[in-house]
Design a protein around this motif. Sequence first.
Motif, short mmCIF file in Angstrom:
data_model
loop_
_atom_site.label_atom_id
_atom_site.label_comp_id
_atom_site.label_asym_id
_atom_site.label_seq_id
_atom_site.Cartn_x
_atom_site.Cartn_y
_atom_site.Cartn_z
N VAL A 82 0.90 -1.11 0.10
CA VAL A 82 0.05 -0.01 0.11
C VAL A 82 0.97 1.43 0.11
N PHE A 83 1.96 1.25 0.84
CA PHE A 83 2.82 2.61 0.96
C PHE A 83 4.10 2.51 0.47
N GLY A 84 4.61 1.12 0.09
CA GLY A 84 5.81 1.08 -0.48
C GLY A 84 6.83 0.83 0.24
N GLY A 85 6.64 0.69 1.50
CA GLY A 85 8.02 0.25 2.24
C GLY A 85 7.69 0.54 3.51
N VAL A 86 8.67 0.31 4.55
CA VAL A 86 8.47 0.64 6.07
C VAL A 86 9.63 1.44 6.42
N ASP A 87 9.44 2.35 7.24
CA ASP A 87 10.58 3.46 7.76
C ASP A 87 10.81 3.07 9.43
N VAL A 88 9.51 2.88 10.06
CA VAL A 88 9.32 3.14 11.27
C VAL A 88 8.50 1.76 11.96
N VAL A 89 9.10 1.20 12.94
CA VAL A 89 8.30 0.14 13.35
C VAL A 89 8.08 0.36 15.36
N VAL A 90 6.86 0.54 15.63
CA VAL A 90 6.65 0.80 17.05
C VAL A 90 5.85 -0.42 17.48
N ASN A 91 6.51 -1.03 18.47
CA ASN A 91 6.21 -2.12 19.03
C ASN A 91 5.58 -2.20 20.41
N SER A 92 4.16 -2.03 20.17
CA SER A 92 3.51 -1.50 21.43
C SER A 92 2.52 -2.84 22.06
N ALA A 93 1.99 -3.66 21.21
CA ALA A 93 1.20 -4.56 21.63
C ALA A 93 1.55 -5.57 22.72
N GLY A 94 0.74 -5.71 23.70
CA GLY A 94 1.11 -6.29 24.90
C GLY A 94 0.05 -6.71 25.79
N ILE A 95 0.02 -7.62 26.76
CA ILE A 95 -0.83 -7.99 27.86
C ILE A 95 -0.22 -7.65 29.24
N MET A 96 -1.07 -7.54 30.25
CA MET A 96 -0.68 -7.18 31.64
C MET A 96 -1.88 -7.91 32.64
N ARG A 97 -1.32 -9.12 33.33
CA ARG A 97 -2.15 -9.65 34.32
C ARG A 97 -1.50 -9.94 35.34
N LEU A 98 -2.23 -9.46 36.55
CA LEU A 98 -1.31 -9.30 37.76
C LEU A 98 -1.60 -10.63 38.98
N ALA A 99 -0.73 -11.21 39.53
CA ALA A 99 -0.66 -12.13 40.64
C ALA A 99 0.52 -11.99 40.98
N PRO A 100 0.68 -12.58 42.57
CA PRO A 100 2.06 -12.71 42.94
C PRO A 100 2.71 -14.08 42.46
N VAL A 101 3.81 -14.33 42.45
CA VAL A 101 4.55 -15.35 42.00
C VAL A 101 3.98 -16.57 42.50
N ALA A 102 3.75 -16.55 43.77
CA ALA A 102 3.22 -17.97 44.36
C ALA A 102 1.66 -18.26 44.05
N ASP A 103 0.97 -17.30 43.20
CA ASP A 103 -0.27 -17.60 43.22
C ASP A 103 -0.54 -17.64 41.49
N LEU A 104 0.37 -17.28 40.66
CA LEU A 104 0.31 -16.95 39.22
C LEU A 104 -0.12 -18.42 38.56
N ASP A 105 -1.07 -18.34 37.66
CA ASP A 105 -1.43 -19.64 37.11
C ASP A 105 -0.30 -19.73 35.98
N LEU A 106 0.56 -20.62 35.67
CA LEU A 106 1.41 -20.64 34.60
C LEU A 106 0.86 -20.51 33.08
#
Length: 246
Positions: A82-106
């Motif tokens: 569509v645009f002829g090439g790529v000059d900049v890539v911004v990598n902002s996709a992500g998830i965040m789910r919180l739990a203590p280490v002892a309780d985190l479902d692997l």
Amino acid sequence: MTDQNTPRVAIVSGGSRGIGRETAARLGREGYAVVVTYGSAKEEGEQAAADVVAAGGQAIAVQVDVADEHSVAAVFDEAERVFGGVDVVVNSAGIMRLAPVADLDLAELDAHLRTNVRGAFAVDQQAARRVRSGGAIINVSSSLTRFSRPGYAAYAASKGAVEAITLILARELRGRDITVNAVAPGPTATALFLEGKPQELLDRMAAEPPLERIGRPEDIAEIIAFLAGPARWINGQTLYANGGAI
């Protein structure tokens, strides 16, 4: 190198929401052609692309699974078509789910590694192969790699990996005139961050930095836009953007 009469082209992963969406609009204001990627929220992705156009840029919205290398490659294919090439890539996709280490479902740990680490790697891999000379790759990390807040182990670990990928890739691209950096926001008022947090906790976080507020997506977008364009002598760095909290 792009012709000075044609717009620079950016791919913004996670561009339908939060920091990614604000970054896409900011790049639109600077005249970029932007490929906004989204995971499942097609309507939000298309609206984010419309925001870029309203800001003065060009845009398309493309669905992607960032952890699937074939899906990621298809996004770069579409940007080139569509645009002829790529000059900049911004990598902002992500998830965040919180739990203590002892309780985190692997399974939750696996989800962080799939999206935040494998996803960042897959996008950076295509970027390393396809970004044109004079370009920039910007990964979004997190100040939680330094804050070390209880409950954030899986998320912070995944972002530590993103920082490691960033610094190594910058060195691997020696001689290509492509910068690779990471931005590590502190608490920022996105839906991902605000979800489930009581006001008392938000007030306490806002009081931590000397600037005495929580960050806004536009604060981070400003830094990303700087790294995408004029900041050619910043390379192989992680910039902590948290108002001075650390």
